[in-house]
Design an enzyme around this catalytic site. Structure first.
Site, PDB file in Angstrom:
ATOM      1  N   GLY A  14       0.833  -1.205   0.000  1.00 29.53           N
ATOM      2  CA  GLY A  14       0.000   0.000   0.000  1.00 29.53           C
ATOM      3  C   GLY A  14       0.863   1.249   0.000  1.00 29.53           C
ATOM      4  N   GLY A  78       1.661  -8.334  -5.861  1.00 28.65           N
ATOM      5  CA  GLY A  78       2.716  -8.595  -6.847  1.00 28.65           C
ATOM      6  C   GLY A  78       3.811  -9.530  -6.369  1.00 28.65           C
ATOM      7  NE  ARG A  86      -6.200 -10.371 -16.004  1.00 32.21           N
ATOM      8  CZ  ARG A  86      -7.325 -10.406 -15.284  1.00 32.21           C
ATOM      9  NH1 ARG A  86      -8.333 -11.157 -15.675  1.00 32.21           N
ATOM     10  NH2 ARG A  86      -7.455  -9.693 -14.195  1.00 32.21           N
ATOM     11  CG  ASP A 119       6.600  -7.964   7.815  1.00 31.58           C
ATOM     12  OD1 ASP A 119       7.755  -7.802   8.248  1.00 31.58           O
ATOM     13  OD2 ASP A 119       6.025  -9.066   7.813  1.00 31.58           O
ATOM     14  CB  THR A 142       3.596   0.581   6.946  1.00 33.19           C
ATOM     15  OG1 THR A 142       2.259   0.523   7.456  1.00 33.19           O
ATOM     16  CG2 THR A 142       4.538   0.354   8.100  1.00 33.19           C
ATOM     17  CB  ILE A 143      -0.060   4.902   6.987  1.00 32.97           C
ATOM     18  CG1 ILE A 143      -1.090   3.785   6.774  1.00 32.97           C
ATOM     19  CG2 ILE A 143       0.225   5.648   5.697  1.00 32.97           C
ATOM     20  CD1 ILE A 143      -2.502   4.309   6.558  1.00 32.97           C
ATOM     21  CG  ASP A 144      -0.820  -0.001   8.809  1.00 40.76           C
ATOM     22  OD1 ASP A 144      -1.616   0.920   8.585  1.00 40.76           O
ATOM     23  OD2 ASP A 144      -0.804  -1.062   8.161  1.00 40.76           O
ATOM     24  CG  ASP A 146       2.428  -2.672  10.951  1.00 41.97           C
ATOM     25  OD1 ASP A 146       3.314  -2.227  10.189  1.00 41.97           O
ATOM     26  OD2 ASP A 146       1.487  -3.373  10.543  1.00 41.97           O
ATOM     27  NE  ARG A 179     -26.626  13.263  14.879  1.00 37.72           N
ATOM     28  CZ  ARG A 179     -26.823  13.843  13.708  1.00 37.72           C
ATOM     29  NH1 ARG A 179     -25.813  14.408  13.060  1.00 37.72           N
ATOM     30  NH2 ARG A 179     -28.013  13.874  13.166  1.00 37.72           N
ATOM     31  CG  MET A 186      -6.808   2.642   6.974  1.00 43.46           C
ATOM     32  SD  MET A 186      -5.885   2.921   5.434  1.00 43.46           S
ATOM     33  CE  MET A 186      -7.120   2.480   4.228  1.00 43.46           C
ATOM     34  N   GLY A 187      -4.736   0.824  10.145  1.00 42.23           N
ATOM     35  CA  GLY A 187      -3.712   0.320  11.074  1.00 42.23           C
ATOM     36  C   GLY A 187      -3.558  -1.183  11.086  1.00 42.23           C
ATOM     37  NE  ARG A 188      -3.241  -6.094   7.287  1.00 49.23           N
ATOM     38  CZ  ARG A 188      -4.358  -6.603   6.765  1.00 49.23           C
ATOM     39  NH1 ARG A 188      -5.178  -5.832   6.088  1.00 49.23           N
ATOM     40  NH2 ARG A 188      -4.638  -7.873   6.889  1.00 49.23           N
ATOM     41  NE  ARG A 282     -26.276  10.613  11.568  1.00 48.37           N
ATOM     42  CZ  ARG A 282     -27.384  10.357  12.246  1.00 48.37           C
ATOM     43  NH1 ARG A 282     -27.428   9.353  13.106  1.00 48.37           N
ATOM     44  NH2 ARG A 282     -28.470  11.101  12.060  1.00 48.37           N
ATOM     45  NE  ARG A 291      -2.633   3.416   1.322  1.00 49.08           N
ATOM     46  CZ  ARG A 291      -3.113   2.258   0.900  1.00 49.08           C
ATOM     47  NH1 ARG A 291      -3.511   1.362   1.796  1.00 49.08           N
ATOM     48  NH2 ARG A 291      -3.204   1.972  -0.361  1.00 49.08           N
TER      49      ARG A 291
HETATM   50  O1  F6P Z   1      -1.040  -1.212   5.489  1.00 49.07           O
HETATM   51  C1  F6P Z   1      -1.565  -0.003   5.087  1.00 49.07           C
HETATM   52  C2  F6P Z   1      -3.046  -0.055   4.961  1.00 49.07           C
HETATM   53  O2  F6P Z   1      -3.502   1.240   4.639  1.00 49.07           O
HETATM   54  C3  F6P Z   1      -3.779  -0.602   6.178  1.00 49.07           C
HETATM   55  O3  F6P Z   1      -3.872   0.330   7.218  1.00 49.07           O
HETATM   56  C4  F6P Z   1      -5.093  -1.004   5.562  1.00 49.07           C
HETATM   57  O4  F6P Z   1      -5.714  -2.016   6.308  1.00 49.07           O
HETATM   58  C5  F6P Z   1      -4.691  -1.509   4.204  1.00 49.07           C
HETATM   59  O5  F6P Z   1      -3.434  -0.936   3.903  1.00 49.07           O
HETATM   60  C6  F6P Z   1      -5.672  -1.184   3.104  1.00 49.07           C
HETATM   61  O6  F6P Z   1      -5.259  -1.805   1.949  1.00 49.07           O
HETATM   62  P1  F6P Z   1      -5.842  -1.481   0.500  1.00 49.07           P
HETATM   63  O7  F6P Z   1      -5.150  -0.249   0.022  1.00 49.07           O
HETATM   64  O8  F6P Z   1      -5.501  -2.666  -0.292  1.00 49.07           O
HETATM   65  O9  F6P Z   1      -7.313  -1.236   0.639  1.00 49.07           O
END
Ligand code: F6P
Length: 375
Positions: A14, A78, A86, A119, A142-144, A146, A179, A186-188, A282, A291
């Site tokens: 990503g 990839g 394909r 990773d 990674t934005i996560d 992690d 509310r 995100m963050g997995r 909400r 991202r």
């Molecule tokens: O690992 C980066 C990340 O943005 C995660 O936080 C998220 O779960 C995932 O990629 C989303 O992946 P995609 O871009 O395939 O929807």
């Protein structure tokens, strides 16, 4: 004088704000300091299998510091060892295309491949180094945030900025309408974005994968705030969070690679809170906005430092390593040690304790503790 004359670079997985800044730094360091040529491989490892590459010069990286995404393109399907081929009938099947990738690496005349990725991509790079002897250098991305081998990854600070600004905006509308507002970030499987955004944006509740939550604790927090004359609440939900005894929620699955995409837990939580507590709720799923776009200065600087150091490792022959940030220094660590270790939030870490000290609820508290969370 180095024997490395031509370096390949690819971005895998990503995208993350700062990728272009790394590419720029690599090309500039190659040209300005080392006199080495650079080939940009398109679309991650797919480009190596399908031989999609182009020479990169200074003009190609001009103006890239502020640009989000990656000029090289990327993909998270990839993997040459499990390549989605394909067939002529249009169907896809997984094949091992690693030997083709190796052949193309040689055809391109590359002396080293810099892999900028998370990773997954770094694990592929390590395998190419170990099994084929392809000289690789890794740059963690990674934005996560992690990856355990490095303290921070570029992209994280920008994602945090976006998430915090979203919380700031939700705050005013939550207050106006009395509310409960949920923001799913995100963050997995790690809760770094949620935890940091929750602290920066004044989240009342922060739900992360590392701390399974109980709905009762959330409702107790909303009630405690009402008693204090604050009939609205902000809940930050990491996409990987789950209730005690419950499961994570997935938004989709790649039919060929089996890769599962998290997302949507906040809608389930919203329904539950409405039903159990009678609140008007909400949910906003922030998604890929985290991202995209202009990287914040912190990410641009970290990305530039990583690119320069990765280039130095490449031209000096320090293959099989990855750059990492440790105590504000960019150091190198063996890829074999860096991969496969997810950095997750320790529920007892100082950041979580600080959040609890100021009344943030994580959903694992006893009711009495939640009542005290509002003073
Ligand atoms: O690992 C980066 C990340 O943005 C995660 O936080 C998220 O779960 C995932 O990629 C989303 O992946 P995609 O871009 O395939 O929807």
């Amino acid at each position: 004088m180095t024997s490395v004359r031509r370096i390949g670079v690819l971005t895998g997985g990503g995208d993350a704000p700062g990728l272009n800044a790394v590419i720029r730094a690599i090309v500039r360091a190659c040209k300005v300091e080392h006199g080495v040529s650079v080939m940009g491989i398109s679309d991650g490892f797919i480009g190596l299998v399908e031989m999609k590459a182009r020479e990169l010069g200074l003009a190609d990286v001009s103006g890239l510091l502020v640009r989000g995404g990656t000029i090289l393109g990327t993909s998270n399907r990839g993997n040459p060892f499990r390549y989605a081929y394909r067939r002529p009938d249009g169907a896809e099947e997984l094949v091992d295309a690693s030997a083709t990738a190796k052949k193309n690496f040689d055809k391109l005349g590359l002396d080293c491949l810099i892999v900028i990725g998370g990773d997954g991509s770094l694990s592929i790079a390590e395998r190419f180094w170990r099994e084929f002897g392809i000289p690789v250098v890794g740059v963690p991305k990674t934005i996560d945030n992690d990856l355990s081998a490095t303290e921070y990854t570029f992209g994280f600070a920008t994602a945090l900025e976006v998430a915090t600004s979203a919380l700031d905006r939700l705050h005013t509308t939550a207050e106006s309408h009395h509310r409960v507002m949920l923001l799913e970030v995100m963050g997995r499987d790690s809760g770094w974005i949620a935890l940091h955004a929750g602290l920066a944006g004044g989240g009342d509740v922060v739900l992360i994968p590392e701390i399974p939550f109980k709905f009762e604790a959330l409702l107790a927090k909303f009630r405690a705030r009402e008693r204090r004359g604050r009939p609205f609440s902000l809940v930050v939900v990491a996409e990987g969070a789950a209730p005690v005894g419950g499961a994570q929620v997935f938004a989709g699955e790649d039919a060929v690679t089996g890769w599962k995409r998290l997302g949507g837990i906040s809608y389930q939580i919203a329904r539950e809170i409405e039903t159990m507590g009678g609140y008007e709720v909400r949910a906003t799923v922030l998604g890929h906005i985290q991202r995209g776009g202009i990287p914040v200065p912190t990410d641009r600087i970290l990305a530039t430092r990583c690119g320069v150091e990765a280039t130095r490792l490449a031209v000096t022959g320090h293959f099989g390593n990855m750059v990492a940030l440790r105590s504000d220094e960019i150091v190198s660590v063996p890829l074999a040690e860096a991969i496969g270790h997810l950095k997750r939030v320790d529920p007892d870490c100082q950041l979580v304790r600080a959040a609890r000290s100021i009344g943030v609820v994580f959903g694992d508290e006893e009711p009495g503790a939640v009542d005290r969370s509002e003073g």
